[in-house]
Design a protein around this motif. Sequence first.
Motif, PDB file in Angstrom:
ATOM      1  N   ARG A  70      -3.959  36.300  15.639  1.00 50.89           N
ATOM      2  CA  ARG A  70      -4.442  36.355  14.251  1.00 50.89           C
ATOM      3  C   ARG A  70      -4.786  34.995  13.668  1.00 50.89           C
ATOM      4  O   ARG A  70      -5.615  34.898  12.768  1.00 50.89           O
ATOM      5  N   VAL A  71      -4.128  33.935  14.134  1.00 53.75           N
ATOM      6  CA  VAL A  71      -4.379  32.581  13.626  1.00 53.75           C
ATOM      7  C   VAL A  71      -4.264  31.611  14.790  1.00 53.75           C
ATOM      8  O   VAL A  71      -3.421  31.783  15.684  1.00 53.75           O
ATOM      9  N   LEU A 122     -14.543  30.556  16.996  1.00 53.04           N
ATOM     10  CA  LEU A 122     -13.536  31.607  17.097  1.00 53.04           C
ATOM     11  C   LEU A 122     -13.641  32.569  15.918  1.00 53.04           C
ATOM     12  O   LEU A 122     -13.861  32.143  14.778  1.00 53.04           O
ATOM     13  N   PRO A 123     -13.435  33.855  16.143  1.00 57.18           N
ATOM     14  CA  PRO A 123     -13.435  34.795  15.016  1.00 57.18           C
ATOM     15  C   PRO A 123     -12.161  34.726  14.185  1.00 57.18           C
ATOM     16  O   PRO A 123     -12.146  35.104  13.022  1.00 57.18           O
ATOM     17  N   GLN A 124     -11.063  34.217  14.791  1.00 58.48           N
ATOM     18  CA  GLN A 124      -9.804  34.092  14.060  1.00 58.48           C
ATOM     19  C   GLN A 124      -9.826  32.840  13.167  1.00 58.48           C
ATOM     20  O   GLN A 124     -10.492  31.849  13.486  1.00 58.48           O
ATOM     21  N   PRO A 125      -9.079  32.856  12.059  1.00 54.66           N
ATOM     22  CA  PRO A 125      -8.931  31.649  11.253  1.00 54.66           C
ATOM     23  C   PRO A 125      -8.296  30.517  12.065  1.00 54.66           C
ATOM     24  O   PRO A 125      -7.398  30.756  12.877  1.00 54.66           O
ATOM     25  N   THR A 126      -8.774  29.303  11.848  1.00 53.12           N
ATOM     26  CA  THR A 126      -8.253  28.142  12.572  1.00 53.12           C
ATOM     27  C   THR A 126      -7.748  27.097  11.585  1.00 53.12           C
ATOM     28  O   THR A 126      -8.365  26.868  10.542  1.00 53.12           O
ATOM     29  N   ILE A 127      -6.651  26.470  11.939  1.00 48.69           N
ATOM     30  CA  ILE A 127      -6.040  25.424  11.115  1.00 48.69           C
ATOM     31  C   ILE A 127      -5.904  24.161  11.950  1.00 48.69           C
ATOM     32  O   ILE A 127      -5.288  24.188  13.019  1.00 48.69           O
ATOM     33  N   VAL A 233      -9.600  39.853   7.558  1.00 47.61           N
ATOM     34  CA  VAL A 233      -9.671  38.392   7.577  1.00 47.61           C
ATOM     35  C   VAL A 233     -10.809  37.917   8.472  1.00 47.61           C
ATOM     36  O   VAL A 233     -11.570  37.001   8.116  1.00 47.61           O
ATOM     37  N   ARG A 234     -10.964  38.526   9.632  1.00 47.66           N
ATOM     38  CA  ARG A 234     -12.059  38.130  10.523  1.00 47.66           C
ATOM     39  C   ARG A 234     -13.423  38.375   9.879  1.00 47.66           C
ATOM     40  O   ARG A 234     -14.338  37.551  10.002  1.00 47.66           O
ATOM     41  N   LEU A 235     -13.554  39.508   9.200  1.00 46.33           N
ATOM     42  CA  LEU A 235     -14.813  39.801   8.532  1.00 46.33           C
ATOM     43  C   LEU A 235     -15.077  38.841   7.375  1.00 46.33           C
ATOM     44  O   LEU A 235     -16.219  38.427   7.138  1.00 46.33           O
ATOM     45  N   VAL A 236     -14.023  38.465   6.663  1.00 47.37           N
ATOM     46  CA  VAL A 236     -14.159  37.494   5.575  1.00 47.37           C
ATOM     47  C   VAL A 236     -14.639  36.151   6.115  1.00 47.37           C
ATOM     48  O   VAL A 236     -15.524  35.505   5.541  1.00 47.37           O
TER      49      VAL A 236
END
Length: 286
Positions: A70-71, A122-127, A233-236
């Motif tokens: 997810r992240v 990446l489609p997932q959020p990255t930090i 979240v991925r769509l956002v």
Amino acid sequence: MAARLAMGSGCGRTEEPRSRRMYEHIRVERTDDVVTLVLNRPETRNSMTPAMGEELASAVEEIRKDTSVRVVVLRGSGKAFSSGGDLSMLARDTGLVSGSEAPTMAGSPREFYERFLSIARLPQPTIAAINGHAIGAGACLALGCDLRVAVSTAKIGFTFTRLGIHPGMGATYFLPRLVGTSTACDLLFSGRILTAEEALRLGLVNRVAPPESFDEAVSSWAREIASSAPLAVRLVKRAIYRGAQHSLEEMLDFESLQQSWTFTTNDAREGLQAMLEKREARFRGN
């Protein structure tokens, strides 16, 4: 074949992904549904080489296919995030040194950039967890992530012109979009070094945390995002970056389509049911 990420995880347990190969220049760690990619050349302050880039791109591709992630967090090993391109590599590529012992970009600079900036796709959020100094291409790599948190002692600089070379690794793309054209000109023309606090004021990083609580700040932020509905979240994320290139009318159409689809998911039903029952939602990504 790249390392295969473990699909299952226990509550709060840190797992090493099951691997078909051992990485030399990065580490891949997982805690529940958060994966951390660690640049792992602390003896060179995590300087960037083609070999590191190949490993990072390989790990990113595995993460991209793993819908249970997810992240994604990116950080450096040791005291630095990344010192940028390996100096011996740059010395060879500028003709300052020669010989087979020195590394080289092993192709055009574009190929070098693509390996590292695979994380931006990446489609997932990255930090980007900027745990220490981020210089040159290392600073640009952090900009390739969606979000950035810096330790308060970090220094950040886009020092290309100080070395007599043109910026690369997306510097002229990311910086104007984050801080505006004028500030981007200031940072890229001068190559000056910023403190973490100045980077925060300029909008280069989202948050700053002191060294003693930095790891917890990163972990807490990642867990907070991971607790949201992963499909939404991925769509956002897709919509936000799409919005930079499309009109309001086009984005209203896009949002309408995506929101209508999310209404059909179990996550949407769970989110609304949890609100009615006054409890935390337990999203499963379906």
